[in-house]
Design an enzyme around this catalytic site. Sequence first.
Site, PDB file in Angstrom:
ATOM      1  CE1 TYR A 113      20.707 -55.247 123.640  1.00 37.82           C
ATOM      2  CE2 TYR A 113      18.973 -54.143 124.868  1.00 37.82           C
ATOM      3  CZ  TYR A 113      19.913 -54.140 123.857  1.00 37.82           C
ATOM      4  OH  TYR A 113      20.075 -53.028 123.079  1.00 37.82           O
TER       5      TYR A 113
ATOM      6  CD  GLU B 165      23.362 -53.092 122.013  1.00 39.16           C
ATOM      7  OE1 GLU B 165      24.356 -53.220 121.267  1.00 39.16           O
ATOM      8  OE2 GLU B 165      22.187 -53.180 121.608  1.00 39.16           O
TER       9      GLU B 165
END
Length: 399
Positions: free
Chosen positions: A119, A207
Amino acid sequence: MNVHEYQAKAILKEYGVPVPKGHAAFTPEEAFAVAKELGGPIAVVKAQIHAGGRGKGSFKEPEAGEKGGVRIAKSFDDVRTFADEMLGRTLVTVQTGPEGRVVKRLLIEEGAAIKRELYLSFLVDRATSRVAVIASTEGGMDIEEVAHDAPEKILTFSIDPASGYSQFHGRKVAFELGLEGDQVKQCVKLIGSLYKAFVEKDMSQLEINPLIVTEKGDLVCLDAKLNFDSNALYRHPEIVALRDLEEEDPAEVLASRYDLSYVKLDGSIGCLVNGAGLAMATMDIIKLYGSEPANFLDVGGGATKEKVTEAFKIILSDPNVKGILVNIFGGIMRCDIIAEGIIAAAREMSLKVPLVVRLEGTNVELGKEIIRNSGLAVIPADNLADAAEKIVAEVKKAA
Ligand code: ADP
Ligand code: MG
């Protein structure tokens, strides 16, 4: 402002960020053609909506198949079948709410051989006035859950805008993600490229979930979500061109056309206010008196009669609105002009919910008189507390 994943990946690619090869498709035939061009052996069909959680999402219609909004196809024909199943159907994910979103575009991209899912995200940290970098080994799943249950698995730091990006930032991320050898080099380059894209394009959020390590050992951004600062869009016509109005709330689109700052909320009292600070205070006091605002709406300092009318229409288009509170401070704008706007709008819209009006400032007496003489059932209020108390009471009475 949000963009679709395929658009986000195209922007990042310009900055040398590694993303899978792929193309958007609007029909099953286009999807088939894109897959053929990619050559296979595996292609992924991805629903393009402005919401995440597509992989674990599900379609409302049974004919859309059992699987979610991200499907692995092993043949060109499969790509066409999946595209046919997904296009025009409503995909429900944790981020869309129960009503879901209709899929109108797809991204067809090459399948990646995934070894690890990580992530990575960037956002503007208002507390430090810097760009914050967030990285975690727990990619692919809900980062909010990781933050809650295992915060030690998330690395956060910010980049000083004066000195900008340095390689040690990239190495810090690489270390946190447990990368080795050439991957560290790739990571240093990746973080630098993402930071450059973030700053140059005036993003508010970026993101990558998941950032993957492929079986071959390379870093690839497998998903990309970008959000752009709407106050900086004037200097990015290329970003504005990517806007997909069908993905936005229709009332908010209408509001932006009339230069009104409107945000829909869940309560029952519509607010029409001039000035963002006054709008916040109005929402607060509605809550204080035991109800909830249906929206934030700032018509701006120089509101005209037309703007007030459009603002009324937008508020009334929300079926949850059971009463309206108008709270206007006439500074640049005179209260009598505002009063005329309110009367005109209330007549045009044949108002059926209680309306409380509080006016203050230039020509306030004249404004109040116009409202009194209008013959409309407008409830006047003397101050903010009085106005909030009255509209809350009216809405409760009607319920
Ligand atoms: P969302 O976050 O909306 O669910 P993602 O793009 O993150 O959508 O995809 C969900 C999952 O699907 C990823 O975590 C990954 O495991 C898989 N996936 C997505 N794109 C590809 C691809 N090109 N090749 C292989 N697997 C993929
Ligand atoms: Mg994702």
